[in-house]
Design an enzyme around this catalytic site. Structure first.
Site, mmCIF file in Angstrom:
data_model
loop_
_atom_site.group_PDB
_atom_site.id
_atom_site.type_symbol
_atom_site.label_atom_id
_atom_site.label_comp_id
_atom_site.label_asym_id
_atom_site.label_seq_id
_atom_site.Cartn_x
_atom_site.Cartn_y
_atom_site.Cartn_z
ATOM 1 N N PHE A 11 0.834 -1.194 0.000
ATOM 2 C CA PHE A 11 0.000 0.000 0.000
ATOM 3 C C PHE A 11 0.878 1.257 0.000
ATOM 4 C CE2 PHE A 11 -2.433 3.087 2.752
ATOM 5 C CZ PHE A 11 -3.340 3.466 1.762
ATOM 6 N N SER A 79 3.864 -6.604 2.327
ATOM 7 C CA SER A 79 2.930 -5.745 3.057
ATOM 8 C C SER A 79 1.487 -6.031 2.602
ATOM 9 C CB SER A 79 3.317 -4.276 2.884
ATOM 10 O OG SER A 79 2.711 -3.472 3.866
ATOM 11 N N MET A 80 0.752 -5.032 2.098
ATOM 12 C CA MET A 80 -0.588 -5.314 1.586
ATOM 13 C C MET A 80 -0.527 -6.325 0.452
ATOM 14 S SD MET A 80 -3.528 -2.760 0.022
ATOM 15 C CE MET A 80 -2.740 -2.572 -1.596
ATOM 16 N N ASP A 177 9.973 -3.864 12.695
ATOM 17 C CA ASP A 177 8.994 -3.255 11.790
ATOM 18 C C ASP A 177 8.042 -2.357 12.583
ATOM 19 O OD1 ASP A 177 6.969 -2.683 9.936
ATOM 20 O OD2 ASP A 177 7.136 -4.654 8.980
ATOM 21 N N HIS A 207 10.548 -2.515 8.092
ATOM 22 C CA HIS A 207 9.486 -2.970 7.195
ATOM 23 C C HIS A 207 10.007 -3.463 5.851
ATOM 24 C CE1 HIS A 207 5.399 -3.488 5.973
ATOM 25 N NE2 HIS A 207 5.409 -2.507 5.097
#
Length: 241
Positions: A11, A79-80, A177, A207
């Site tokens: 994202f 991530s997303m 993260d 992250h």
């Protein structure tokens, strides 16, 4: 046999997030590696104008396209994109799936506050814009609320598909993260019921796992997971030192 690899970014992100790993697999194995840009994430697009459904549709369309040209397909999501990758793995006969910093849950407040304090300290010294976290915080702060809500809807929509993933899965998580907490990786590991699954924690990573202190370890572990026969599931902690 023609092998394809679908790489899905996160994202507000871009293919850059997975670029080192994508290039490694493309050059070393000559795989057909596809790293599509999700709707609203091109420079000339606006996140205010997109729906979470378009992100899911783009990932689905990309998977279908790869299966037209490849006999075997892997999916890697960041991530997303990790949540979208899980959705693809539940719907298509992919061989293996890799989830890096997958955002089943998000915002690790404790670590985020530590990072913000460190950045503010740099700001006091007049060097805030030079801090490696500055572009990330700037980007997150300026993300439209509409887009944040769509991101939350996307995670909610694909989470029920986790139980339908039956192929081997690799879950990688940065211990430091500040955006996706460790409990997200643990949630995924527990929610996915397939017998072959790996959960790797990288102690020095934040992250962006493919660009952090453990990046070489991350890419080597993912590569070995994809090309080798896999033993039973395991949980591993890794350090760059």
């Amino acid at each position: 046999m023609t092998t394809g690899c679908l790489c899905l970014h996160g994202f507000t992100g871009s293919p850059w997030e997975l670029e080192p790993l994508a290039e490694r697999l493309r050059k070393k194995y000559r795989w057909l590696v596809y790293t599509p840009v999700l709707p609203g994430h091109n420079e000339n697009e606006n996140l205010k104008e997109v729906s979470y459904k378009t992100w899911i549709y783009k990932a689905d369309l990309a998977a279908r396209e790869l299966f037209l040209h490849c006999d075997q397909v892997y999916v890697i999501g960041f991530s997303m994109g990790g949540m979208l990758a899980s959705y693809i793995a539940a719907r298509y006969p992919v061989a293996k799936v890799v989830l890096l910093g997958a955002a089943a849950q998000y915002i690790g407040a404790g670590q985020l506050m530590k990072d913000m304090a460190e950045m503010l300290e740099s700001g006091i010294k007049g060097q805030m814009k030079k801090h490696p976290w500055y572009p990330i915080f700037y980007e997150k702060v300026h993300t439209p609320l509409h887009a944040v809500r769509e991101f939350q809807k996307a995670v909610k929509a694909v989470t029920p598909f986790l139980k339908d993933v039956t192929v081997p899965v690799f879950i990688g998580q940065g211990v430091q993260d500040g955006l996706v907490p460790r409990r997200s990786a643990q949630f995924l590991y527990e929610k996915m019921t397939m017998p072959v699954k790996k959960l790797y924690f990288y102690e020095q990573s934040k992250h962006f796992l493919c660009h952090g202190a453990n990046s070489e370890q991350v890419m080597e572990d993912v590569e070995n997971f994809l090309i080798d026969d896999i033993p039973d599931g395991e949980i591993v902690w890794k350090s760059a030192y």
